[in-house]
Design a protein around this motif. Structure first.
Motif, short mmCIF file in Angstrom:
data_model
loop_
_atom_site.label_atom_id
_atom_site.label_comp_id
_atom_site.label_asym_id
_atom_site.label_seq_id
_atom_site.Cartn_x
_atom_site.Cartn_y
_atom_site.Cartn_z
N ASP A 101 16.08 -9.24 14.10
CA ASP A 101 14.60 -8.80 13.34
C ASP A 101 14.56 -9.26 12.02
O ASP A 101 13.46 -9.68 11.60
CB ASP A 101 14.65 -7.16 13.21
CG ASP A 101 14.47 -6.47 14.43
OD1 ASP A 101 14.07 -7.04 15.49
OD2 ASP A 101 14.50 -5.05 14.66
N ALA A 102 15.69 -9.62 11.45
CA ALA A 102 15.43 -10.16 9.89
C ALA A 102 15.06 -11.71 10.13
O ALA A 102 14.84 -12.35 9.02
CB ALA A 102 16.68 -9.83 9.17
N LEU A 106 11.17 -18.95 14.43
CA LEU A 106 11.98 -20.26 14.58
C LEU A 106 13.38 -20.14 14.58
O LEU A 106 14.20 -20.73 15.19
CB LEU A 106 11.36 -21.23 13.59
CG LEU A 106 11.92 -22.63 13.57
CD1 LEU A 106 11.37 -23.32 14.86
CD2 LEU A 106 11.64 -23.53 12.45
N GLU A 107 13.86 -19.19 13.66
CA GLU A 107 15.26 -19.07 13.55
C GLU A 107 15.92 -18.42 14.93
O GLU A 107 17.23 -18.75 15.31
CB GLU A 107 15.75 -18.11 12.15
CG GLU A 107 15.36 -18.79 11.01
CD GLU A 107 15.34 -18.17 9.82
OE1 GLU A 107 15.40 -18.56 8.51
OE2 GLU A 107 15.19 -16.88 10.02
N ARG A 146 8.65 -13.06 10.53
CA ARG A 146 9.99 -12.19 10.77
C ARG A 146 9.53 -11.54 11.90
O ARG A 146 8.64 -10.62 12.09
CB ARG A 146 9.75 -11.40 9.62
CG ARG A 146 11.18 -10.92 9.20
CD ARG A 146 12.20 -11.35 8.40
NE ARG A 146 11.56 -12.22 7.27
CZ ARG A 146 12.21 -13.42 6.84
NH1 ARG A 146 13.46 -13.88 7.40
NH2 ARG A 146 11.87 -14.22 5.67
N VAL A 147 10.65 -11.70 12.81
CA VAL A 147 10.58 -10.89 14.42
C VAL A 147 10.24 -9.52 14.09
O VAL A 147 9.60 -8.89 15.01
CB VAL A 147 11.81 -11.32 15.00
CG1 VAL A 147 12.06 -10.61 16.15
CG2 VAL A 147 11.58 -12.88 15.50
N GLN A 155 7.09 -10.12 20.48
CA GLN A 155 8.62 -10.36 20.57
C GLN A 155 8.79 -10.73 21.82
O GLN A 155 9.93 -11.73 21.99
CB GLN A 155 9.21 -9.00 20.15
CG GLN A 155 9.10 -8.54 18.79
CD GLN A 155 9.88 -7.54 18.38
OE1 GLN A 155 11.04 -7.11 18.98
NE2 GLN A 155 9.47 -6.64 17.38
N GLN A 156 8.27 -10.30 22.79
CA GLN A 156 8.68 -10.87 24.30
C GLN A 156 8.07 -12.13 24.39
O GLN A 156 8.73 -12.93 25.30
CB GLN A 156 7.74 -9.96 25.49
CG GLN A 156 8.22 -10.26 26.79
CD GLN A 156 7.47 -9.44 27.80
OE1 GLN A 156 6.36 -9.38 28.03
NE2 GLN A 156 8.20 -8.53 28.31
#
Length: 514
Positions: A101-102, A106-107, A146-147, A155-156
Motif C-alpha cells: 500500500d505504501a 510503478l514501484e 500511492r496504491v 488496485q485490481q
C-alpha cells in the motif's frame, strides 16, 4: 456475445494429469485431470473447500503436488516456486491483492524485477512499458499514485498490469469480482475478453454462475477435491452447473411475509467525520424492528462499512443518537465498547472477515470464541479450558457444515466460505437481539449462500432484528423486507421489498431519485 471457435486439436495451454495434494488427513485435490485450451477463458467452479484454490496454488508454485503432472503447452512443467511459474509465463491475481500500500503503482509493478541495483533506468523503462500496457488493454492508471489510496477496482488493474509486465501468457484470477462495483465488473470483463482475443489464456476461479455463463468458453466443476464435470459453456446452463457443484438440486429458502414487531434499534441524525473533517456519514436516520431484515444497498465505499462499525461500537460517531431497545447507547469510543454492546445483545459479522472477523494464524477453535472469551462456560476467570473450546467449535462446525471439521486447523487454511460460516456460527450462537452483518456471502459458493440465507431468515422468523449490508443486489432483494440505499454517506432512498427492483436501486445508488 460472439466467441471465436477454439481449435479442438491444439495443444492445451495447461493440462493437469492426476494431480493430488494432501494436507495431513485432508485430501484437497484427488487425482485432478483436465485441460485448458490456449486462447480461452476457462472457469473453475465448486463449493468452498472443493480444491479450486489449492489447484491454482499448485499451478502458481505456492504448493507442490504430492502426485500427478502438469504440462504447459505440451511440455511437462516443474513449478516449485511462484518465481518459476512467472518465468514460465503464469501470472496470478489473488482475491486479496498482493500489493504494498505504501508503494506507488510503478514501484509495485517492478517489485522483484527491478533490473539491477541502479533503479533509475529500470524505472524509466518500466514507466514506458506500463503506459503501453495500459493503453493496449484499457488499464490506464497513474504510475505515481500511492496504491493504498486507490479504489479497489484500480488496485485490481495494478495486479493485472503486474502480471502482464512480467510476460504472463496464462493468467489466473481468483474471485476477481468479489469486491468490485457493477461498473468495475464490466470494465474487467472487457479487459479479459481483449486478453483472450490476443491469444492469452485466462483462468477464472469464481462462485458466480452468471459470470461463468457470460464470460467463459469452458468450465470445469470440482467437488470434494475431484473433477465431477467439464462443459463447454455454450452447452450448459447455470441451473445444471449449480446442481453439479453441490450434488443436489438447490431450493431457495422459503421467505414468509414479514410481521415486524417493536422497534429494536433507532438511529437519529448519525454523522461521522474522519480526521480531515470529511463526512463519512451525514445525518443518517432509520429504525429496524423485531422480525425484520433491513437491507442496506450501495456501491462499496459509500458509508455502509462505517455505519456498521459505529453500530458495533468500533467507531464513535461525531454526532447523533443510537437507541437500542429504548436505551440511549451514548457511544463514546473506549476499548471495551464492542464487548459491552455484545453483552447487550448486538452481534456483528464484519465485512472483512480476515481483517476484523478472525485472527488468521489462530486455530478454528480459538477463533470460535473471539469476543466471547470471557464467557463463564469456557472456564474459570481468565483461564480457558481447552476441552470447552474444542466442544464449542465442534458444535459450530456440525451445525454450520464447516469443512474440514478440524478445530485445530489454522483459520488461514479454511476456504473463504468456511471461514464465513465459522464467524456466523460464533455470532448467531449468542442468540442476539440485533445482528449486524456486512457482505454475508462475499466469496461464498452457491450452496453455502443457500445455507447462510436460510440461517438469516430463521433469525428473522424467531423475532430477531437484522441489518444486512451487501453490494450484491440479488442478495438484498432476496433477503430484505425494507431496503435503504446509501450514496456518499447519506441515505438516498427507501423501498419496501415489494416495490424494489435493480433499476430503482441502481438509480438511488447513483444519488438519483428512482
Amino acid at each position: 456475445m460472439t466467441r471465436p471457435a477454439l481449435p479442438s486439436n491444439s495443444v492445451p495451454a495447461v493440462d493437469f494429469a492426476g494431480v493430488t495434494k494432501r494436507f495431513g488427513a485432508v485430501t484437497a485435490n484427488d487425482g485432478v485431470s483436465f485441460a485448458i485450451q490456449r486462447g480461452a477463458i476457462h472457469g473453475i467452479i465448486g463449493e468452498n473447500g472443493a480444491g479450486k484454490s489449492t489447484l491454482m496454488s499448485i499451478l502458481y508454485g505456492f504448493y507442490q503436488a504430492d502426485a500427478g503432472t502438469i504440462r504447459l503447452n505440451g511440455e511437462v512443467a516443474r513449478i516449485r516456486t511462484s518465481h518459476e511459474a512467472i518465468a514460465q509465463g503464469i501470472g496470478m491475481v489473488h482475491q486479496h491483492f498482493m500489493l504494498v500500500d505504501a508503494f506507488t503503482v510503478l514501484e509495485n509493478i517492478v517489485l522483484g524485477v527491478e533490473g539491477g541495483a541502479l533503479l533509475g533506468a529500470g524505472l524509466d523503462k518500466a514507466r514506458a512499458r506500463l503506459a503501453d500496457l495500459g493503453r493496449d488493454y484499457g488499464l490506464e492508471v497513474d504510475p505515481d499514485a500511492r496504491v493504498g489510496e486507490l479504489p479497489v477496482g484500480v488496485q485490481q488493474r495494478v495486479e493485472i498490469l503486474k502480471t502482464l509486465y512480467r510476460g504472463a501468457e496464462i493468467m489466473i484470477l481468483d474471485e476477481p469480482t468479489a469486491v468490485l462495483t457493477l461498473q468495475e465488473v464490466d470494465g474487467l470483463f472487457r479487459t479479459l475478453l481483449r486478453l483472450r482475443d490476443e491469444g492469452k489464456t485466462v483462468i477464472i476461479v469464481t462462485h458466480k454462475l452468471r459470470e461463468i455463463m457470460d464470460l467463459t468458453d469452458a468450465v470445469t466443476v470440482m467437488r470434494a477435491g475431484k473433477v465431477v464435470a467439464e462443459r463447454a459453456t455454450a452447452e450448459t446452463t447455470a441451473a445444471e452447473l449449480a446442481e453439479l457443484m453441490v450434488g443436489r438440486k438447490l431450493e431457495p429458502p422459503r421467505r414468509a411475509a414479514a410481521t415486524p414487531g417493536p422497534v429494536v434499534l433507532s438511529v437519529e441524525e448519525l454523522s461521522l467525520r474522519d480526521a480531515r473533517g470529511v463526512a463519512l456519514l451525514d445525518g443518517i436516520g432509520f429504525s429496524v424492528r423485531r422480525g425484520e431484515i433491513l437491507g442496506i444497498a450501495g456501491v462499496s465505499g459509500n458509508g455502509q462499512t462505517e455505519l456498521l462499525e459505529v453500530l458495533a461500537g468500533l467507531r464513535a460517531p461525531s454526532r447523533g443518537r443510537i437507541l437500542f431497545e429504548g436505551e440511549d447507547l451514548a457511544l463514546i469510543h473506549r476499548p471495551d465498547l464492542p464487548a459491552r454492546l455484545r453483552r447487550k445483545g448486538i452481534a456483528h459479522v464484519p465485512e472483512d472477515r480476515h481483517g476484523a472477523g478472525m485472527v488468521m494464524p489462530f486455530s478454528a477453535q480459538e477463533n470460535a470464541v473471539l469476543g466471547y472469551q470471557g464467557d463463564a462456560a469456557l472456564g474459570p476467570g481468565p483461564m480457558l479450558l481447552p476441552a470447552k473450546l474444542l466442544e464449542r467449535c465442534r458444535r459450530f462446525m456440525a451445525k454450520f457444515d464447516v469443512r474440514p471439521a478440524d478445530p485445530a486447523l489454522r483459520a488461514s487454511l479454511f476456504s473463504g466460505g468456511n471461514q464465513q460460516k465459522l464467524v456466523l456460527a460464533r455470532e448467531i450462537d449468542r442468540d442476539p437481539e440485533l445482528l449486524l452483518i456486512g457482505q454475508p456471502t462475499r466469496g461464498v459458493d452457491i450452496g453455502a449462500i443457500e445455507f447462510i440465507h436460510g440461517q438469516l431468515l430463521a433469525l428473522r422468523a424467531a423475532g430477531k432484528a437484522l441489518i444486512v449490508v451487501s453490494t450484491e443486489l440479488e442478495e438484498i432483494l432476496a433477503l430484505a423486507d425494507r431496503i435503504l440505499v446509501m450514496c456518499a454517506g447519506r441515505i438516498t432512498g427507501e423501498l419496501a421489498a415489494g416495490e424494489a427492483d435493480e433499476a430503482k436501486i441502481g438509480l438511488m445508488m447513483a444519488g438519483m431519485a428512482a
